[in-house]
Design a protein around this motif. Structure first.
Motif: not given
Length: 254
Positions: A204-209, A224-230
């Motif tokens: 349910i993470g529409d916008n995650i901070v 975006d989570v799975l593809e982020s390189d952060n």
């Protein structure tokens, strides 16, 4: 929408929040995540007005919240619903009385109208007929749903949830997540959730901070989570070997 503008918060010599500028969107489930001590709870308390920032601003739509006088702040708070970590139900009150409590405090409705509003909220959280039960007579998941019903009984514009899945089994956690998400969409509420639950993040993470050591480390959606390189996000989200394998599988699929 709620947004923060360069928020700093210190306690004595300890700086807990360090220049947080971000936005929480209307009609979205906005999640605040991070390790223990990252500043999540302090930020949530600032957003709801339980703490004041050392510097910076919190905007409720176009209103500078901390520039308001007490009466104006109270008017904003009447538009806020709050779901507490431990549900925070009154043990000596029935389910109906717990849900009706904000109406007794802040509304001018008749008793009949209050009961109708309570019944409407109980129906929405799938607890029809539980009016006369006491908190000790219902399960933890049902108590959480009563907490949600109480949080929405005044038809709030803003909903704050502090660890809503704390102490719940995985299946019940999913039910609570889906309920919060659906209510957020139906009522077009600005919902902000402080959570450690990675299932909530992914579902349910529409916008995650993401906070790290008091700073904004990353912001994005569950997609975006799975593809982020952060690196900070990866270290937090993929601490579990299972989630590491899930990410790797998703990347292989392209």
């Amino acid at each position: 929408m709620i947004r923060t503008e360069d928020i700093f918060k210190s306690f004595d010599e300890t700086e807990v929040l360090k220049g947080i500028t971000t936005e929480f969107y209307k009609g979205k489930t906005n999640l605040i995540i991070g390790r223990s001590g990252a500043g999540k709870t302090v930020l949530l308390k600032l957003l709801v007005g339980l703490l004041e920032p050392t510097s910076g601003k919190v905007w409720y739509d176009d209103t500078d919240f901390f520039a308001l006088d007490r009466k104006q702040m109270r008017n904003i708070r009447m538009e806020v619903g709050m779901l507490f970590q431990a549900s925070a139900l009154f043990d000596s009150m029935t389910v109906e009385e717990n849900i009706r409590f904000p109406l007794d405090m802040f509304s001018t409705l008749t008793l009949k109208e209050k009961r109708q509003q309570v019944d409407k909220c109980l129906e929405r959280v799938n607890l029809e007929g539980a009016n006369a039960n006491f908190p000790s007579e219902i399960s933890g998941g049902m108590q959480k749903r009563v907490g949600i019903a109480r949080a929405i009984v005044l038809d709030p514009k803003y909903l704050f949830c502090d660890e809503p899945n704390s102490g719940l089994d995985p299946k019940t956690s999913i039910v609570i997540d889906e309920l919060i998400r659906d209510i957020t969409i139906e009522k077009n509420i600005t919902t902000i959730i402080n959570t450690h639950d990675m299932n909530s993040v992914m579902e349910i993470g529409d916008n995650i901070v993401l906070l790290y050591q008091g700073k904004l480390a990353w912001r994005g959606t569950n997609e975006d989570v799975l593809e982020s390189d952060n690196a900070t996000l990866q270290d937090f989200i993929f601490a579990s070997p299972f989630l590491q394998r899930l990410r790797d599988a998703a990347l292989k699929r392209g």
